[in-house]
Design a protein around this motif. Sequence first.
Motif, mmCIF file in Angstrom:
data_model
loop_
_atom_site.group_PDB
_atom_site.id
_atom_site.type_symbol
_atom_site.label_atom_id
_atom_site.label_comp_id
_atom_site.label_asym_id
_atom_site.label_seq_id
_atom_site.Cartn_x
_atom_site.Cartn_y
_atom_site.Cartn_z
ATOM 1 N N LEU A 187 0.814 -1.216 0.000
ATOM 2 C CA LEU A 187 0.000 0.000 0.000
ATOM 3 C C LEU A 187 0.845 1.263 0.000
ATOM 4 N N GLN A 188 2.047 1.217 0.616
ATOM 5 C CA GLN A 188 2.742 2.468 0.893
ATOM 6 C C GLN A 188 4.219 2.494 0.484
ATOM 7 N N ASN A 189 4.708 1.425 -0.102
ATOM 8 C CA ASN A 189 6.130 1.384 -0.455
ATOM 9 C C ASN A 189 6.270 0.809 -1.860
ATOM 10 N N GLU A 190 6.348 1.667 -2.854
ATOM 11 C CA GLU A 190 6.262 1.225 -4.249
ATOM 12 C C GLU A 190 7.396 0.298 -4.654
ATOM 13 N N GLU A 191 8.634 0.733 -4.501
ATOM 14 C CA GLU A 191 9.762 -0.082 -4.935
ATOM 15 C C GLU A 191 10.157 -1.116 -3.891
ATOM 16 N N GLY A 192 10.053 -0.739 -2.620
ATOM 17 C CA GLY A 192 10.458 -1.649 -1.548
ATOM 18 C C GLY A 192 9.670 -2.934 -1.548
#
Length: 415
Positions: free
Chosen positions: A150-155
């Motif tokens: 939901l909140q960490n695109e690449e991670g």
Amino acid sequence: MQDEEETPQGSENPGLLKPEELLINCIDISVCESEKRNNGALNIREHYTVYLIETKLLNPSFEHMLCAHSTIWRRYTEFEQLRSYLEISYPYIVLPPLPEKQVMFGWQKISNDTFDPNFIDRRRAGLENFLLRVASHPLLSWDKHFLEFLQNEEGWRESYKANGYMQLVESKLRSLSVSIRLKRNNAHFEAIKGANVELHAALSSLLKARCRVAEKEYAVHKLHANYGRVFSEWSANEKEMGDALQKTGHYLDSLASSIDSALEDEELLADQLKEYLFYAQSVQNVCKNREVLQLKLEDSEENIANKNNERSKVQQGKLGIMSRLFGSVDTDEVRELKVSELDQQIQDGTVAADNHRDTLNEFTIKSFADYERFQKQRVADLRETLSNYAFLQLKTAKKGLQSWIQIRECLQNIS
């Protein structure tokens, strides 16, 4: 981003979470936009769609775990990867399904093009519903990889690859595709499987019937557009009846166009029925997961029985066929060594069987608890969907009746 120990207390047990601790009550989740992109490669016209996930923190007490506000673009394939990860990590949970990848139960007004704006918008709504379903689940909602999604695109992408979930998914799919024949079937799970097979068949029949009705209803209403054009053209040639004829044509046009919005509303309700069509497969997967565990237990028990039988034969001095043919006879020391080896194998097998039994029992308890939760959700949702469908039909019929009353009044005013 949260660590595992930061999960709200009681999240290991779905029944212990308080409503205010559910993720759905801590952040606002929406899939608010879609965008068509190309892969940027030369001489290749490959396009794909991305969806914008927006989250806003609602409960300040969780600001150490969640971003106050975030926006992330995700492809449909990433949603598939998330669901595959959840399926591997929580095999006993009836997972929310993703919206259809290709158009199902389509008819003439519904385009089969997956880049059609209407299809994309319905998929966007379905993806949002999927995220809300997961965020509403007392266990899934606080999964750390879900929060990263939901909140960490690449991670999240790196985490998904680094933990080897792609290989786990492939292995899981292979195990689920194997036909399983059990010696002992669980009556409760057999009943669950049977009920969901019936539900899947009933929803499929309902959706197919709805398509046929929508097709005919659409054709009949659009036919009235031709009548409306005839009355409008006729009004131009009549002086005394002109106004009445023109109004009649207007109401016929209105009647013809009213079906579009009504059937669009129906499509939204049909998508809700499709969700439970796909939910039936989720239930079947849970049952299949349990069958895999039970098969492991039965195999380990059979292995112990075979080793005990072999041990008994060794103790009795019974020889194999090769020994009888060539006259070789085991000495007492050899037999004792074989018995000792078999005892160790039996002991190891017993430990393995106990572990399989404990795993199976734990899976059964967890899956029953989650299925009971799902049953309550399913009954409430289907009751609401079918009720809304009935009210929509009533609303459409009343609107059509009003149009015909107005048409009748216009025709009665013709002198």
